[in-house]
Design an enzyme around this catalytic site. Sequence first.
Site, PDB file in Angstrom:
ATOM      1  N   ARG A 130      41.830 -10.671 -35.081  1.00  0.00           N
ATOM      2  CA  ARG A 130      40.482 -10.175 -35.318  1.00  0.00           C
ATOM      3  C   ARG A 130      40.524  -9.931 -36.730  1.00  0.00           C
ATOM      4  O   ARG A 130      41.164  -8.810 -37.191  1.00  0.00           O
ATOM      5  CB  ARG A 130      40.048  -8.993 -34.811  1.00  0.00           C
ATOM      6  CG  ARG A 130      38.819  -8.518 -35.127  1.00  0.00           C
ATOM      7  CD  ARG A 130      38.295  -7.473 -34.148  1.00  0.00           C
ATOM      8  NE  ARG A 130      37.601  -8.031 -33.160  1.00  0.00           N
ATOM      9  CZ  ARG A 130      36.763  -7.277 -32.088  1.00  0.00           C
ATOM     10  NH1 ARG A 130      36.375  -6.039 -32.525  1.00  0.00           N
ATOM     11  NH2 ARG A 130      36.219  -7.969 -31.138  1.00  0.00           N
ATOM     12  N   HIS A 137      32.823 -15.674 -32.589  1.00  0.00           N
ATOM     13  CA  HIS A 137      33.420 -14.770 -31.403  1.00  0.00           C
ATOM     14  C   HIS A 137      33.418 -15.477 -30.163  1.00  0.00           C
ATOM     15  O   HIS A 137      33.067 -15.276 -29.301  1.00  0.00           O
ATOM     16  CB  HIS A 137      32.529 -13.389 -31.267  1.00  0.00           C
ATOM     17  CG  HIS A 137      33.219 -12.459 -30.792  1.00  0.00           C
ATOM     18  ND1 HIS A 137      34.562 -12.330 -30.178  1.00  0.00           N
ATOM     19  CD2 HIS A 137      32.823 -11.078 -30.265  1.00  0.00           C
ATOM     20  CE1 HIS A 137      34.852 -11.141 -29.800  1.00  0.00           C
ATOM     21  NE2 HIS A 137      34.011 -10.462 -29.845  1.00  0.00           N
ATOM     22  N   GLN A 191      34.331 -14.007 -26.660  1.00  0.00           N
ATOM     23  CA  GLN A 191      33.157 -13.353 -26.125  1.00  0.00           C
ATOM     24  C   GLN A 191      32.358 -14.415 -25.320  1.00  0.00           C
ATOM     25  O   GLN A 191      32.030 -14.407 -24.275  1.00  0.00           O
ATOM     26  CB  GLN A 191      32.352 -12.763 -27.231  1.00  0.00           C
ATOM     27  CG  GLN A 191      30.873 -12.106 -26.694  1.00  0.00           C
ATOM     28  CD  GLN A 191      31.457 -10.678 -25.698  1.00  0.00           C
ATOM     29  OE1 GLN A 191      32.004  -9.864 -26.171  1.00  0.00           O
ATOM     30  NE2 GLN A 191      30.794 -10.754 -24.650  1.00  0.00           N
ATOM     31  N   ASP A 197      22.397  -8.860 -30.096  1.00  0.00           N
ATOM     32  CA  ASP A 197      23.531  -8.125 -30.590  1.00  0.00           C
ATOM     33  C   ASP A 197      23.246  -7.088 -31.640  1.00  0.00           C
ATOM     34  O   ASP A 197      22.106  -7.347 -32.218  1.00  0.00           O
ATOM     35  CB  ASP A 197      24.471  -9.223 -30.997  1.00  0.00           C
ATOM     36  CG  ASP A 197      25.772  -8.397 -31.533  1.00  0.00           C
ATOM     37  OD1 ASP A 197      26.208  -7.538 -31.177  1.00  0.00           O
ATOM     38  OD2 ASP A 197      26.581  -9.301 -32.410  1.00  0.00           O
ATOM     39  N   CYS A 248      26.765  -8.518 -26.096  1.00  0.00           N
ATOM     40  CA  CYS A 248      28.255  -8.444 -25.899  1.00  0.00           C
ATOM     41  C   CYS A 248      28.871  -7.018 -26.107  1.00  0.00           C
ATOM     42  O   CYS A 248      30.035  -7.084 -25.705  1.00  0.00           O
ATOM     43  CB  CYS A 248      28.924  -9.327 -27.164  1.00  0.00           C
ATOM     44  SG  CYS A 248      28.360  -8.700 -29.056  1.00  0.00           S
ATOM     45  N   ARG A 296      35.414 -10.803 -19.966  1.00  0.00           N
ATOM     46  CA  ARG A 296      36.451 -11.166 -21.058  1.00  0.00           C
ATOM     47  C   ARG A 296      37.849 -11.325 -20.393  1.00  0.00           C
ATOM     48  O   ARG A 296      38.603 -11.928 -20.869  1.00  0.00           O
ATOM     49  CB  ARG A 296      36.193  -9.748 -21.918  1.00  0.00           C
ATOM     50  CG  ARG A 296      35.101  -9.658 -22.708  1.00  0.00           C
ATOM     51  CD  ARG A 296      34.732 -10.585 -23.563  1.00  0.00           C
ATOM     52  NE  ARG A 296      35.765 -10.872 -24.645  1.00  0.00           N
ATOM     53  CZ  ARG A 296      35.941 -10.172 -25.760  1.00  0.00           C
ATOM     54  NH1 ARG A 296      35.058  -9.296 -26.085  1.00  0.00           N
ATOM     55  NH2 ARG A 296      36.807 -10.483 -26.673  1.00  0.00           N
TER      56      ARG A 296
HETATM   57  N1   CP Z   1      32.475  -7.413 -27.466  1.00  0.00           N
HETATM   58  C1   CP Z   1      33.616  -7.112 -28.220  1.00  0.00           C
HETATM   59  O1   CP Z   1      34.386  -7.984 -28.859  1.00  0.00           O
HETATM   60  O2   CP Z   1      33.820  -5.578 -28.228  1.00  0.00           O
HETATM   61  P1   CP Z   1      34.991  -5.036 -28.981  1.00  0.00           P
HETATM   62  O3   CP Z   1      34.456  -5.107 -30.734  1.00  0.00           O
HETATM   63  O4   CP Z   1      34.826  -3.653 -28.539  1.00  0.00           O
HETATM   64  O5   CP Z   1      36.139  -5.639 -28.875  1.00  0.00           O
HETATM   65  N1  NVA Z   2      28.289  -9.305 -34.121  1.00  0.00           N
HETATM   66  C1  NVA Z   2      29.314  -8.168 -33.888  1.00  0.00           C
HETATM   67  C2  NVA Z   2      29.970  -8.409 -32.711  1.00  0.00           C
HETATM   68  C3  NVA Z   2      30.944  -7.185 -32.157  1.00  0.00           C
HETATM   69  C4  NVA Z   2      31.767  -7.460 -31.102  1.00  0.00           C
HETATM   70  C5  NVA Z   2      30.264  -7.842 -35.128  1.00  0.00           C
HETATM   71  O1  NVA Z   2      30.826  -8.666 -35.736  1.00  0.00           O
HETATM   72  O2  NVA Z   2      30.658  -6.602 -35.621  1.00  0.00           O
END
Ligand code: CP
Ligand code: NVA
Length: 296
Positions: free
Chosen positions: A107, A134, A137, A216, A255, A283
Amino acid sequence: MDTAVTLRGRDFLSVADLDRSELLAVLDLAREIKAGRWQQRPLAGKFVAMLFQKPSNRTRVSFEVGIARLGGTAIALGEQDVQIGVRETVADAARVLERYVHLVVARLRHHADLSELARFARIPVVNALTEIEHPCQILADLLTIRERFGSLENRKVAYVGDGNNIAVSLSHAAASVGFQLRVITPAGYEPAAAGGLVLVSHDLDAVEGADVVYTDVWTSMGQEAERDERTAALAPYQVNAQLMARAPQAIFMHCLPARRGEEVTDEVIDGPASVVFDQAENRLYAQMALLALILE
Ligand code: CP
Ligand code: NVA
């Protein structure tokens, strides 16, 4: 592995990295794992490094549990550990990690760093979220939609709000598996979406007829300085009971984490149409299936 499809050695940086039959194979295996019909341990004796430059609950925990259930060992590394691109170049970090582990889950703040990591590491790299996509997800989301409706083809998904990483990954999925995606967003917040079955609209009327209403956060991780401006622009796009009434058959998806009272009201996220915790649970199974097919 019982499935005809293999993803052996493959990277997963974007939903577009898998074709339709590969995406469906991941979902099929995820369904078998969830039902308790598939209990193999293809990661026995294998190690996975997980690099996190941003916070996480679902991604971190679901990967770590999933890797353990597949017989493997996860090593979670936070912001202070590898400091990829800071203590050493992305390429050097990649060349080191590949000597220790069999796969990297990352990440990262910059998608370009993830691409570079994948280019230099001679082991598979899986995207655990960047500012662009993502994809893990969206695997879980496809599993959730299929559980609810039986199939993905021709489903109508209305994504309401910021055209962010989730919207982009959904657009690739729509193009690949053949559902209709409408992204309903204010001017200036449109996603850099894949073509095909994606319609971008500024008009909330576009939720009508949807099977799925997805939203989101308006301010993603890394955009905190723009929070006031984004909140003002996106406020008319809140998913509330009034909006859901325009798509009365629709399920509600997010998400998570959610900013309750901003992009979605408590009434909707806690209401009968909401499947947000199924998405979170899925997930685990979607990622177990993905890793099993990559590391078999
Ligand atoms: N949806 C998701 O990726 O959650 P986190 O940021 O908590 O991993
Ligand atoms: N769009 C959000 C998703 C988090 C899981 C972000 O990137 O922060």
